[in-house]
Write a protein that holds these residues in place. Structure first.
Motif, PDB file in Angstrom:
ATOM      1  N   SER A 174       0.852  -1.191   0.000  1.00  0.00           N
ATOM      2  CA  SER A 174       0.000   0.000   0.000  1.00  0.00           C
ATOM      3  C   SER A 174       0.889   1.243   0.000  1.00  0.00           C
ATOM      4  O   SER A 174       2.093   1.156   0.282  1.00  0.00           O
ATOM      5  CB  SER A 174      -0.931   0.020   1.226  1.00  0.00           C
ATOM      6  N   PHE A 175       0.298   2.390  -0.319  1.00  0.00           N
ATOM      7  CA  PHE A 175       1.074   3.623  -0.326  1.00  0.00           C
ATOM      8  C   PHE A 175       0.141   4.819  -0.202  1.00  0.00           C
ATOM      9  O   PHE A 175      -1.057   4.740  -0.459  1.00  0.00           O
ATOM     10  CB  PHE A 175       1.905   3.742  -1.611  1.00  0.00           C
ATOM     11  N   ASP A 176       0.724   5.945   0.211  1.00  0.00           N
ATOM     12  CA  ASP A 176       0.039   7.227   0.146  1.00  0.00           C
ATOM     13  C   ASP A 176       1.075   8.245  -0.330  1.00  0.00           C
ATOM     14  O   ASP A 176       2.121   7.843  -0.845  1.00  0.00           O
ATOM     15  CB  ASP A 176      -0.593   7.617   1.489  1.00  0.00           C
ATOM     16  N   THR A 177       0.816   9.507  -0.170  1.00  0.00           N
ATOM     17  CA  THR A 177       1.733  10.515  -0.711  1.00  0.00           C
ATOM     18  C   THR A 177       2.975  10.734   0.147  1.00  0.00           C
ATOM     19  O   THR A 177       3.881  11.464  -0.250  1.00  0.00           O
ATOM     20  CB  THR A 177       1.016  11.866  -0.879  1.00  0.00           C
ATOM     21  N   THR A 178       3.041  10.098   1.300  1.00  0.00           N
ATOM     22  CA  THR A 178       4.199  10.299   2.179  1.00  0.00           C
ATOM     23  C   THR A 178       5.008   9.037   2.435  1.00  0.00           C
ATOM     24  O   THR A 178       6.159   9.116   2.866  1.00  0.00           O
ATOM     25  CB  THR A 178       3.758  10.859   3.550  1.00  0.00           C
ATOM     26  N   LYS A 193       7.090   0.475   7.090  1.00  0.00           N
ATOM     27  CA  LYS A 193       6.699   1.754   6.512  1.00  0.00           C
ATOM     28  C   LYS A 193       7.951   2.518   6.099  1.00  0.00           C
ATOM     29  O   LYS A 193       8.849   2.730   6.912  1.00  0.00           O
ATOM     30  CB  LYS A 193       5.890   2.568   7.532  1.00  0.00           C
ATOM     31  N   LYS A 238       8.782  12.265  -4.960  1.00  0.00           N
ATOM     32  CA  LYS A 238       7.346  12.031  -4.852  1.00  0.00           C
ATOM     33  C   LYS A 238       6.642  12.031  -6.202  1.00  0.00           C
ATOM     34  O   LYS A 238       5.855  11.128  -6.513  1.00  0.00           O
ATOM     35  CB  LYS A 238       6.717  13.080  -3.933  1.00  0.00           C
ATOM     36  N   MET A 252       4.786   8.731  -7.708  1.00  0.00           N
ATOM     37  CA  MET A 252       3.330   8.736  -7.850  1.00  0.00           C
ATOM     38  C   MET A 252       2.915   8.453  -9.290  1.00  0.00           C
ATOM     39  O   MET A 252       1.941   7.748  -9.544  1.00  0.00           O
ATOM     40  CB  MET A 252       2.742  10.067  -7.377  1.00  0.00           C
ATOM     41  N   THR A 285       0.707   5.125  -9.973  1.00  0.00           N
ATOM     42  CA  THR A 285      -0.672   5.338 -10.467  1.00  0.00           C
ATOM     43  C   THR A 285      -0.880   4.848 -11.890  1.00  0.00           C
ATOM     44  O   THR A 285      -2.012   4.757 -12.354  1.00  0.00           O
ATOM     45  CB  THR A 285      -1.072   6.827 -10.377  1.00  0.00           C
TER      46      THR A 285
END
Length: 229
Positions: A198-202, A210, A218, A222, A226
């Motif tokens: 999983s991932f997010d913007t940070t 993590k 970044k 991304m 994506t």
């Protein structure tokens, strides 16, 4: 790792492209030239995967230089003049960037080339294994088993699901021996895209670990994540 050269008679244009290249983990700048004749001499001796080529240059235009190359690599043309676009595509260039070049447009162009060196790597190493030197030992490992790598000083640690290997190596050297499924997400961290859960913007998560995403990495990361299928 895609090896690129920049050919442009404007120092600021070269500096801009070098800065953009430094932000993209799968491309390195092997050399840059303000003089296209010197660039031709270099290209006769060294093999590169990609040329960022300015069109308007003294002594020899970018289009003329392109015509002299017997087996040209991938070409991304850079110019302030849009009227050359039609002619450029007759040479099957990868892309055509209009100056001033924005980073997001640059990134869109180079993402087309991600993984162009995969065939060569696989032909050299059909078993998909690499050797990592740790002290006096050489460890044989399948890159697909590597979860992530972390740099600390002059050393980098390879993390797999069942062991770690400490090597005296830079992140650049590590990326050169790994496949295109590995990307740098921080100045001290490289990850295997296939193990990201999983991932997010940070940050990204690999199993239960993590890992922080560096600000300068970044946008590139991304875009890669994506567009993953």
């Amino acid at each position: 790792m895609i090896k690129a050269v920049i050919i442009d008679d404007e120092p600021k244009a070269i500096e801009l492209l070098q800065g953009y290249i430094d932000k993209v983990p799968f491309i390195s700048c092997s050399n840059s030239f303000r003089n296209p004749i010197e660039a031709l001499v270099y290209l006769e001796e060294y093999t590169v995967d990609l040329i960022f080529l300015d069109i308007n240059m003294p002594q020899l235009s970018g289009m003329s230089l392109l015509k002299t190359l017997k087996n040209p690599p991938e070409i991304i043309l850079t110019t302030a003049y849009s009227e050359y676009a039609v002619e450029s595509y007759e040479y099957k260039v990868t892309d055509y960037l209009l100056k001033p070049i924005a980073f997001d447009r640059f990134l869109k162009a180079v993402l087309k080339l991600k993984g162009i060196d995969n065939t060569e790597k696989k032909s050299k190493n059909p078993k998909d294994t690499i050797f990592i030197k740790s002290g006096h030992q050489q460890y044989k490992i399948n890159p697909s088993d590597i979860l992530y790598l972390q740099k600390d000083g002059n050393y980098i640690t390879y993390y797999t699901s069942n062991k770690t290997i400490l090597a005296r190596q830079s992140t650049k050297e590590a990326l050169e021996i790994l496949g295109d499924r590995f990307v740098q997400i921080h100045k001290s961290t490289i990850v295997n895209l296939d193990h990201i859960t999983s991932f997010d913007t940070t940050s990204v998560i690999i199993n239960t670990t993590k890992l922080s995403i560096g600000q300068s990495y970044k946008v590139t990361l991304m875009n890669i994540l994506t567009t993953e299928k």
